[in-house]
Scaffold this motif. Sequence first.
Motif, PDB file in Angstrom:
ATOM      1  N   ILE A 141       0.868  -1.185   0.000  1.00  0.00           N
ATOM      2  CA  ILE A 141       0.000   0.000   0.000  1.00  0.00           C
ATOM      3  C   ILE A 141       0.896   1.224   0.000  1.00  0.00           C
ATOM      4  N   GLY A 142       0.802   2.004  -1.069  1.00  0.00           N
ATOM      5  CA  GLY A 142       1.696   3.139  -1.248  1.00  0.00           C
ATOM      6  C   GLY A 142       1.331   4.343  -0.405  1.00  0.00           C
ATOM      7  N   GLU A 143       2.209   5.318  -0.442  1.00  0.00           N
ATOM      8  CA  GLU A 143       2.030   6.521   0.364  1.00  0.00           C
ATOM      9  C   GLU A 143       0.761   7.291  -0.033  1.00  0.00           C
ATOM     10  N   ASP A 144       0.162   7.899   0.980  1.00  0.00           N
ATOM     11  CA  ASP A 144      -1.027   8.756   0.818  1.00  0.00           C
ATOM     12  C   ASP A 144      -2.258   7.996   0.324  1.00  0.00           C
ATOM     13  N   SER A 145      -2.238   6.689   0.363  1.00  0.00           N
ATOM     14  CA  SER A 145      -3.413   5.913  -0.035  1.00  0.00           C
ATOM     15  C   SER A 145      -4.364   5.759   1.147  1.00  0.00           C
ATOM     16  N   ILE A 146      -5.646   5.607   0.815  1.00  0.00           N
ATOM     17  CA  ILE A 146      -6.694   5.502   1.832  1.00  0.00           C
ATOM     18  C   ILE A 146      -7.501   4.232   1.578  1.00  0.00           C
ATOM     19  N   ILE A 147      -7.679   3.442   2.609  1.00  0.00           N
ATOM     20  CA  ILE A 147      -8.573   2.280   2.558  1.00  0.00           C
ATOM     21  C   ILE A 147      -9.529   2.408   3.740  1.00  0.00           C
ATOM     22  N   LYS A 148     -10.821   2.496   3.462  1.00  0.00           N
ATOM     23  CA  LYS A 148     -11.794   2.713   4.535  1.00  0.00           C
ATOM     24  C   LYS A 148     -12.159   1.403   5.219  1.00  0.00           C
ATOM     25  N   ASP A 149     -13.388   1.232   5.653  1.00  0.00           N
ATOM     26  CA  ASP A 149     -13.764   0.124   6.525  1.00  0.00           C
ATOM     27  C   ASP A 149     -14.289  -1.092   5.763  1.00  0.00           C
ATOM     28  N   ASN A 150     -14.140  -2.258   6.409  1.00  0.00           N
ATOM     29  CA  ASN A 150     -14.729  -3.527   5.948  1.00  0.00           C
ATOM     30  C   ASN A 150     -14.228  -3.955   4.574  1.00  0.00           C
ATOM     31  N   CYS A 151     -13.022  -3.605   4.248  1.00  0.00           N
ATOM     32  CA  CYS A 151     -12.415  -4.037   2.983  1.00  0.00           C
ATOM     33  C   CYS A 151     -11.593  -5.309   3.228  1.00  0.00           C
ATOM     34  N   ILE A 152     -11.487  -6.133   2.175  1.00  0.00           N
ATOM     35  CA  ILE A 152     -10.606  -7.296   2.208  1.00  0.00           C
ATOM     36  C   ILE A 152      -9.635  -7.165   1.043  1.00  0.00           C
ATOM     37  N   ILE A 153      -8.359  -7.064   1.355  1.00  0.00           N
ATOM     38  CA  ILE A 153      -7.318  -6.961   0.339  1.00  0.00           C
ATOM     39  C   ILE A 153      -6.505  -8.253   0.400  1.00  0.00           C
ATOM     40  N   TYR A 154      -6.615  -9.068  -0.638  1.00  0.00           N
ATOM     41  CA  TYR A 154      -6.003 -10.394  -0.634  1.00  0.00           C
ATOM     42  C   TYR A 154      -4.499 -10.322  -0.928  1.00  0.00           C
ATOM     43  N   PRO A 155      -3.749 -11.424  -0.670  1.00  0.00           N
ATOM     44  CA  PRO A 155      -2.287 -11.397  -0.824  1.00  0.00           C
ATOM     45  C   PRO A 155      -1.829 -10.984  -2.221  1.00  0.00           C
ATOM     46  N   ASN A 156      -0.686 -10.319  -2.236  1.00  0.00           N
ATOM     47  CA  ASN A 156      -0.011  -9.920  -3.473  1.00  0.00           C
ATOM     48  C   ASN A 156      -0.777  -8.883  -4.279  1.00  0.00           C
ATOM     49  N   VAL A 157      -1.628  -8.125  -3.634  1.00  0.00           N
ATOM     50  CA  VAL A 157      -2.238  -6.952  -4.264  1.00  0.00           C
ATOM     51  C   VAL A 157      -1.287  -5.773  -4.097  1.00  0.00           C
ATOM     52  N   THR A 158      -1.162  -4.974  -5.159  1.00  0.00           N
ATOM     53  CA  THR A 158      -0.370  -3.748  -5.106  1.00  0.00           C
ATOM     54  C   THR A 158      -1.304  -2.551  -5.236  1.00  0.00           C
ATOM     55  N   ILE A 159      -1.299  -1.703  -4.217  1.00  0.00           N
ATOM     56  CA  ILE A 159      -2.079  -0.466  -4.238  1.00  0.00           C
ATOM     57  C   ILE A 159      -1.068   0.670  -4.196  1.00  0.00           C
ATOM     58  N   ARG A 160      -0.951   1.337  -5.317  1.00  0.00           N
ATOM     59  CA  ARG A 160       0.088   2.359  -5.431  1.00  0.00           C
ATOM     60  C   ARG A 160      -0.306   3.631  -4.673  1.00  0.00           C
ATOM     61  N   GLU A 161       0.501   4.656  -4.811  1.00  0.00           N
ATOM     62  CA  GLU A 161       0.322   5.907  -4.092  1.00  0.00           C
ATOM     63  C   GLU A 161      -0.958   6.639  -4.511  1.00  0.00           C
ATOM     64  N   LYS A 162      -1.550   7.352  -3.568  1.00  0.00           N
ATOM     65  CA  LYS A 162      -2.693   8.246  -3.785  1.00  0.00           C
ATOM     66  C   LYS A 162      -3.929   7.515  -4.334  1.00  0.00           C
ATOM     67  N   VAL A 163      -4.095   6.283  -3.924  1.00  0.00           N
ATOM     68  CA  VAL A 163      -5.304   5.538  -4.276  1.00  0.00           C
ATOM     69  C   VAL A 163      -6.299   5.678  -3.132  1.00  0.00           C
ATOM     70  N   GLU A 164      -7.566   5.907  -3.479  1.00  0.00           N
ATOM     71  CA  GLU A 164      -8.622   6.035  -2.466  1.00  0.00           C
ATOM     72  C   GLU A 164      -9.625   4.896  -2.637  1.00  0.00           C
ATOM     73  N   ILE A 165      -9.791   4.104  -1.587  1.00  0.00           N
ATOM     74  CA  ILE A 165     -10.678   2.941  -1.627  1.00  0.00           C
ATOM     75  C   ILE A 165     -11.741   3.105  -0.548  1.00  0.00           C
ATOM     76  N   GLY A 166     -13.002   2.943  -0.938  1.00  0.00           N
ATOM     77  CA  GLY A 166     -14.125   3.165  -0.032  1.00  0.00           C
ATOM     78  C   GLY A 166     -14.379   2.001   0.898  1.00  0.00           C
ATOM     79  N   ASN A 167     -15.621   1.874   1.343  1.00  0.00           N
ATOM     80  CA  ASN A 167     -16.023   0.832   2.278  1.00  0.00           C
ATOM     81  C   ASN A 167     -16.460  -0.437   1.545  1.00  0.00           C
ATOM     82  N   ASN A 168     -16.268  -1.579   2.194  1.00  0.00           N
ATOM     83  CA  ASN A 168     -16.786  -2.866   1.706  1.00  0.00           C
ATOM     84  C   ASN A 168     -16.236  -3.242   0.333  1.00  0.00           C
ATOM     85  N   VAL A 169     -14.993  -2.923   0.096  1.00  0.00           N
ATOM     86  CA  VAL A 169     -14.344  -3.243  -1.180  1.00  0.00           C
ATOM     87  C   VAL A 169     -13.546  -4.539  -1.025  1.00  0.00           C
TER      88      VAL A 169
END
Length: 344
Positions: A141-169
């Motif tokens: 998970i890169g710098e300045d990224s946001i992941i809100k509540d109730n999310c599931i991020i499975y192994p080997n996912v790349t979330i680069r910088e300045k990504v915004e992810i909402g709820n239940n993703v």
Amino acid sequence: MIHAQQLAKVINGVYIGKNDITIDGVASLNRADKRKVSFLSNKKYTKYISNTKACCIIVDQTFDIGPYKDKNFIVCKDAYLGFALALTYFYQRDLKSSFKSSKATIDNTAKISDKAYIGDFSYIGSNANIGNSYIMPMVYIGEDSIIKDNCIIYPNVTIREKVEIGNNVIIHSGSVIGSDGFGYVNNNGKHYKIPQVGKVIIEDDVEIGSNVSIDRATLDETIIRKGSKIDNLVQIAHNVEIGENSILVSQCGISGSTRIGNNVILAGQVGVAGHLGIADNTVITAKSGVGTNIKSGGIYSGIPVYDHSKWLKSSAIIPRLPELYKKIQELESRLKELEKDDRH
């Protein structure tokens, strides 16, 4: 374990059958045992009902249960939805929370909820903000990224910088969110890279399959609106916007700066050119190519796409083209003979 009457309430159905039936799971009609509930949503599987060992069967309101006096049923408005709710009841994962692995790398400036789960060997960059979500091992998970509540991020996912992810993703393994958009300008025969400095925004209730690439915008935002579902192996280019509750099936490719409306379905291997608009409530069938704007909802097929009903008629003719061509040649030959006779 749950009584059939109780399960019926859970899945918004009505139980019709014997008392004291208990259920411990869900199985298909031809594999269920006497403790499993099964379901029928596709009528072609009706033949399995007579011999199924399932203790109870979920069906919809249009199904005639009359001929099956020895079976127990839960009648729902939508049997497939009832099946999904039953699966959720029996098999929903009990995800751990309030855990931060000592093997994870977390920048001191990152803000992590006390209820978040951070798995082994994950990396969380500077000023990242993680809510009550589940980050599995080996996630970046890169710098300045946001992941809100109730999310599931499975192994080997790349979330680069300045990504915004909402709820239940939900984001499945191998996907890359926020990779550079494919932007170059030709300079004296060489391709000069255009820096991609925008972001990706993923709204609430989105699910992203495995090995999906969603590129960051050049300047502004690539946006996936709430409720949309993206299958495995989909490519979404920079500055694309996907509307609400849309579905992109496996191997679709969306070129840059295209706007896809709400409730759109792109079937497998659909390709969409750049800088286009696709209207709400549009369905594009498999292996079609979209090269122009689609201004009104409907079903479209072909390369390039056109009205699906016309495409069906054209498709029926195509296998007969050799035969039709032969007939045309014969008619042309006969016409030439008739013209010769007229001249004489």
